[in-house]
Design a protein around this motif. Structure first.
Motif, PDB file in Angstrom:
ATOM      1  N   ALA A  73       0.696  -1.135  -0.231  1.00 15.19           N
ATOM      2  CA  ALA A  73       0.384   0.271  -0.004  1.00 15.19           C
ATOM      3  C   ALA A  73       0.477   1.183  -0.123  1.00 15.19           C
ATOM      4  N   PRO A  74       1.719   1.205   0.304  1.00 17.30           N
ATOM      5  CA  PRO A  74       2.555   3.173   0.971  1.00 17.30           C
ATOM      6  C   PRO A  74       3.226   3.162  -1.047  1.00 17.30           C
ATOM      7  N   VAL A  75       3.795   2.054  -1.446  1.00 15.05           N
ATOM      8  CA  VAL A  75       3.939   2.549  -2.327  1.00 15.05           C
ATOM      9  C   VAL A  75       3.201   2.510  -3.793  1.00 15.05           C
ATOM     10  N   ALA A  76       2.285   2.433  -3.455  1.00 14.98           N
ATOM     11  CA  ALA A  76       1.478   2.844  -4.137  1.00 14.98           C
ATOM     12  C   ALA A  76       0.840   4.402  -4.128  1.00 14.98           C
ATOM     13  N   VAL A  77       0.621   4.214  -2.486  1.00 11.53           N
ATOM     14  CA  VAL A  77       0.194   5.942  -2.132  1.00 11.53           C
ATOM     15  C   VAL A  77       1.191   6.512  -2.577  1.00 11.53           C
ATOM     16  N   ILE A 166      10.850   1.365  -9.653  1.00 12.65           N
ATOM     17  CA  ILE A 166      11.137   2.829  -8.159  1.00 12.65           C
ATOM     18  C   ILE A 166      11.507   1.608  -7.064  1.00 12.65           C
ATOM     19  N   GLU A 167      11.220   2.656  -6.542  1.00 15.55           N
ATOM     20  CA  GLU A 167      11.826   2.337  -4.768  1.00 15.55           C
ATOM     21  C   GLU A 167      11.146   1.288  -3.933  1.00 15.55           C
ATOM     22  N   ALA A 168      11.156   0.376  -3.049  1.00 17.77           N
ATOM     23  CA  ALA A 168      10.086  -0.026  -2.168  1.00 17.77           C
ATOM     24  C   ALA A 168      10.313   1.061  -1.098  1.00 17.77           C
ATOM     25  N   ALA A 169       9.644   0.990  -0.835  1.00 20.63           N
ATOM     26  CA  ALA A 169       8.553   2.052   1.034  1.00 20.63           C
ATOM     27  C   ALA A 169       9.419   1.700   1.615  1.00 20.63           C
TER      28      ALA A 169
END
Ligand code: FAD
Length: 309
Positions: A73-77, A166-169
């Protein structure tokens, strides 16, 4: 609108549910994808070939090896700054991740949509599919789960998207993956099978369920499903259950064997293209939705049918 679709994948293969979700997203506007996981470079490449997609954001790393909502979820957000809508399939994974994305964005989720009426208006089933609600979201960013049986799958090939690592959160580490117990089967997966043979309470025992339903399914190259009564009685495993509290399916052919057709069962299969019902009670509700009805004793009819096939 700019939409971001979460890609579901297993064993390196993109799930059909994602192709249908892309079909829904395309009705809203441009479609970009998010792929997460460990070692998912090839999945990202494959996702870029999906018809009509633009950018495929790929976040890798050990933390994302399993699709935990807390990690995904944090990656998507973080990406949602550049998007108007986030869509997932209405699957176990999608239904786990989307609410967390909605909460983090402080918007209302629109669940299990059946159609896109306009960029803010959707239809969705209520009362176990007995009524269809038309809902409008005034949130600036939409978070949507998609009933994948209601949308055409886009082609898995033919697109020319670009892959963007992209980077993982960083997660708070409060949730971690422990283990997964998954059932393995040679048969097609229930939610994407073209043909399903389902058994009900009338099968009477696990032995009879498997000795009658399995050979018929094998002849047809079908997946096997079950009513809740059959699952509750221990005739079939939990993940076979079709219906309101089971899986929603819409195969080309659905064969209901010894299933009465309770409203909660119909909620999971009534959109099947052709429904064949075998039941000894000619007044059974299943015959109201069946295209082909066979009234008789399943213990006689099913072996005969399997034999003839
Ligand atoms: P029954 O209703 O008992 O039907 C058996 C049928 O077999 C009868 O029609 C009978 O005529 C026929 N039969 C008997 N003997 C023979 C024979 N020898 N030959 C041919 N036919 C024969 N159910 C689901 O399936 N999926 C769900 O997800 C689900 N969710 C639910 C959620 C809630 C909140 C609730 C309250 C219920 C839910 N149910 C669900 C249960 C549902 O209401 C029914 O109880 C269930 O679907 C009945 O299963 P069945 O048709 O196998 O059994």
């Amino acid at each position: 609108m700019k939409t971001l679709v979460l890609v579901e994948h297993e064993g390196g293969a993109i799930k059909d549910a994602t192709l249908a979700t892309v079909g829904a997203a395309a009705k809203l506007g441009d479609v970009d994808l998010l792929v997460t996981g460990a070692g998912v470079g090839p999945v990202g490449e494959a996702a870029a070939k999906i018809a009509g997609v633009g950018t495929v954001h790929v976040a890798g790393g050990a933390e994302l090896e399993h699709p935990l909502a807390e990690a995904v979820a944090p990656v998507a957000v973080r990406l949602m700054d550049g998007y108007d809508a986030f869509l997932t399939a209405s699957t176990t994974t999608g239904k786990n991740i989307a609410p967390r994305v909605a909460a983090l964005l402080d918007v209302m989720q629109v669940s299990d949509i059946l159609s896109v009426e306009s960029e803010d208006t959707f239809t969705r089933p209520i009362y176990a599919g007995n009524a269809i609600a038309t809902v409008r979201s005034s949130d600036a960013k939409k978070v949507i789960t998609v009933r994948t049986t209601a949308f055409e799958k886009v082609a898995a090939e033919g697109g020319s998207g670009s892959v963007q690592p992209i980077e993982a959160a960083v997660t708070d580490g409060k949730a971690r993956f422990v283990s997964a117990e998954t059932s393995k089967s040679e048969r097609p997966e229930l939610t994407s099978a073209a043909i399903i043979v389902s058994g009900g309470r009338a099968l009477g025992s696990s032995e009879q369920f498997h000795s009658l339903i399995d050979p018929l399914a094998d002849k047809l190259g079908a997946a096997v499903g079950a009513s809740r009564a059959a699952v509750d009685a221990g005739y079939a495993p939990n993940d076979y259950q079709v219906g309101q509290t089971g899986k929603i399916v819409a195969p080309q052919v659905y064969v209901a064997v010894g299933i009465s057709g309770a409203i909660q069962h119909l909620a999971g299969m009534k959109d099947s293209k052709t429904i064949i019902a075998i039941n000894k009670d000619e007044d059974a509700p299943i015959f109201q939705v069946a295209d082909v009805g066979l009234v008789g004793d399943l213990f006689k009819i099913v072996p005969e049918l399997t034999e003839k096939l």
